[in-house]
Design a protein around this motif. Structure first.
Motif, mmCIF file in Angstrom:
data_model
loop_
_atom_site.group_PDB
_atom_site.id
_atom_site.type_symbol
_atom_site.label_atom_id
_atom_site.label_comp_id
_atom_site.label_asym_id
_atom_site.label_seq_id
_atom_site.Cartn_x
_atom_site.Cartn_y
_atom_site.Cartn_z
ATOM 1 N N GLN A 174 13.614 -27.173 -31.362
ATOM 2 C CA GLN A 174 15.177 -26.884 -32.173
ATOM 3 C C GLN A 174 15.549 -26.685 -33.480
ATOM 4 O O GLN A 174 15.459 -25.066 -33.760
ATOM 5 C CB GLN A 174 16.068 -27.659 -31.432
ATOM 6 N N ALA A 175 14.802 -26.895 -34.496
ATOM 7 C CA ALA A 175 14.157 -27.227 -35.769
ATOM 8 C C ALA A 175 13.728 -26.007 -36.134
ATOM 9 O O ALA A 175 13.724 -25.274 -36.816
ATOM 10 C CB ALA A 175 13.685 -28.044 -36.064
ATOM 11 N N VAL A 176 12.345 -25.368 -35.182
ATOM 12 C CA VAL A 176 12.215 -24.061 -35.244
ATOM 13 C C VAL A 176 12.920 -22.783 -35.391
ATOM 14 O O VAL A 176 12.634 -21.763 -36.166
ATOM 15 C CB VAL A 176 10.517 -24.418 -35.080
ATOM 16 N N ALA A 177 13.430 -23.037 -34.703
ATOM 17 C CA ALA A 177 13.951 -22.012 -33.830
ATOM 18 C C ALA A 177 15.371 -21.919 -34.926
ATOM 19 O O ALA A 177 16.149 -20.958 -35.014
ATOM 20 C CB ALA A 177 14.906 -22.676 -32.114
ATOM 21 N N SER A 178 15.621 -23.492 -35.683
ATOM 22 C CA SER A 178 17.502 -22.348 -36.306
ATOM 23 C C SER A 178 16.481 -22.605 -37.593
ATOM 24 O O SER A 178 17.654 -22.374 -38.608
ATOM 25 C CB SER A 178 17.389 -24.168 -36.840
ATOM 26 N N SER A 179 15.552 -22.816 -38.130
ATOM 27 C CA SER A 179 14.909 -21.865 -39.090
ATOM 28 C C SER A 179 14.525 -20.787 -38.930
ATOM 29 O O SER A 179 14.824 -19.901 -40.151
ATOM 30 C CB SER A 179 13.418 -23.632 -39.865
ATOM 31 N N VAL A 180 14.324 -20.148 -38.296
ATOM 32 C CA VAL A 180 13.981 -18.677 -37.957
ATOM 33 C C VAL A 180 15.101 -18.028 -37.955
ATOM 34 O O VAL A 180 15.281 -16.885 -38.935
ATOM 35 C CB VAL A 180 13.201 -19.174 -36.591
ATOM 36 N N SER A 181 15.874 -18.452 -37.309
ATOM 37 C CA SER A 181 17.711 -18.292 -37.239
ATOM 38 C C SER A 181 18.340 -18.281 -38.682
ATOM 39 O O SER A 181 18.887 -16.800 -39.565
ATOM 40 C CB SER A 181 19.203 -18.733 -36.385
ATOM 41 N N TYR A 182 18.008 -19.335 -39.914
ATOM 42 C CA TYR A 182 18.257 -19.441 -40.404
ATOM 43 C C TYR A 182 17.749 -18.431 -41.283
ATOM 44 O O TYR A 182 18.521 -17.573 -42.633
ATOM 45 C CB TYR A 182 18.652 -20.411 -41.294
ATOM 46 N N GLY A 183 17.125 -18.045 -42.026
ATOM 47 C CA GLY A 183 15.205 -17.397 -42.452
ATOM 48 C C GLY A 183 16.231 -15.813 -42.157
ATOM 49 O O GLY A 183 16.375 -14.756 -42.984
ATOM 50 N N LYS A 184 16.203 -15.116 -40.634
ATOM 51 C CA LYS A 184 17.021 -14.270 -40.543
ATOM 52 C C LYS A 184 17.897 -14.056 -41.328
ATOM 53 O O LYS A 184 18.451 -12.870 -41.550
ATOM 54 C CB LYS A 184 17.098 -13.425 -39.534
ATOM 55 N N ARG A 185 18.756 -14.421 -40.806
ATOM 56 C CA ARG A 185 20.492 -14.706 -41.690
ATOM 57 C C ARG A 185 20.218 -14.104 -42.752
ATOM 58 O O ARG A 185 21.272 -12.833 -43.572
ATOM 59 C CB ARG A 185 21.413 -15.710 -41.222
ATOM 60 N N TYR A 186 19.465 -14.662 -44.105
ATOM 61 C CA TYR A 186 19.465 -14.669 -44.827
ATOM 62 C C TYR A 186 18.897 -13.711 -46.041
ATOM 63 O O TYR A 186 19.426 -13.314 -46.822
ATOM 64 C CB TYR A 186 19.914 -16.721 -45.620
ATOM 65 N N THR A 187 18.076 -13.602 -44.868
ATOM 66 C CA THR A 187 16.904 -12.290 -45.445
ATOM 67 C C THR A 187 17.454 -10.742 -44.929
ATOM 68 O O THR A 187 17.450 -9.805 -46.236
ATOM 69 C CB THR A 187 15.601 -12.091 -45.091
ATOM 70 N N ALA A 188 18.886 -10.658 -44.041
ATOM 71 C CA ALA A 188 19.315 -9.887 -43.800
ATOM 72 C C ALA A 188 20.195 -9.229 -44.485
ATOM 73 O O ALA A 188 21.115 -8.498 -45.181
ATOM 74 C CB ALA A 188 20.035 -9.857 -42.469
ATOM 75 N N GLY A 189 21.584 -10.570 -45.047
ATOM 76 C CA GLY A 189 22.081 -10.160 -46.196
ATOM 77 C C GLY A 189 21.768 -10.297 -47.142
ATOM 78 O O GLY A 189 22.423 -9.786 -48.005
ATOM 79 N N ALA A 190 20.864 -10.548 -48.096
ATOM 80 C CA ALA A 190 19.971 -10.405 -48.908
ATOM 81 C C ALA A 190 19.749 -9.099 -49.091
ATOM 82 O O ALA A 190 20.140 -8.244 -50.527
ATOM 83 C CB ALA A 190 18.364 -11.291 -49.536
ATOM 84 N N LEU A 191 18.808 -8.560 -47.789
ATOM 85 C CA LEU A 191 19.108 -7.248 -48.398
ATOM 86 C C LEU A 191 20.063 -6.289 -48.187
ATOM 87 O O LEU A 191 19.768 -4.960 -48.943
ATOM 88 C CB LEU A 191 17.862 -6.931 -46.830
ATOM 89 N N LEU A 192 20.988 -6.630 -47.833
ATOM 90 C CA LEU A 192 22.012 -5.326 -47.290
ATOM 91 C C LEU A 192 23.054 -5.647 -48.478
ATOM 92 O O LEU A 192 23.924 -5.091 -48.366
ATOM 93 C CB LEU A 192 22.378 -5.447 -45.937
ATOM 94 N N ASN A 193 23.047 -6.937 -48.972
ATOM 95 C CA ASN A 193 23.616 -7.188 -50.446
ATOM 96 C C ASN A 193 24.918 -7.687 -49.629
ATOM 97 O O ASN A 193 26.241 -7.163 -49.996
ATOM 98 C CB ASN A 193 23.566 -5.923 -51.362
#
Length: 90
Positions: free
Chosen positions: A2-21
């Motif tokens: 669950q920790a790995v899945a949570s980390s991946v989800s968190y990374g995707k969410r914040y990377t997308a937010g940063a890329l799209l401003n």
């Protein structure tokens, strides 16, 4: 697992937010409020919105009059204040 899945989800969410401003209201506080039971959102927003050092000093003066703020909350507010003070000086 669950920790790995949570980390991946968190990374995707914040990377997308940063890329799209993208910005959002009520940034994630890493469960700070839940762990301390003390909400610093109004001070964090005021610090973020301060335009100059005078505005930050008014916030600091207001904080000095408050009682009952848990030490962890005060440390976090001070860190936010110090970070913003560096930004408005530049």
């Amino acid at each position: 697992m669950q920790a790995v899945a949570s980390s991946v989800s968190y990374g995707k969410r914040y990377t997308a937010g940063a890329l799209l401003n993208l910005t959002s209201h009520g940034e994630d506080d890493d469960a700070f409020t839940a762990s301390t039971g003390f909400d610093i959102t109004s001070w964090a927003d005021a610090i973020k919105d301060a335009l100059d050092k005078d505005g930050l000093d008014r916030i600091a003066a207001d904080l000095r009059t408050k009682t009952g703020i848990p030490a962890p909350a005060m440390r976090q507010v001070r860190a936010l204040w110090a970070s913003r003070a560096k930004e408005v000086k530049a």
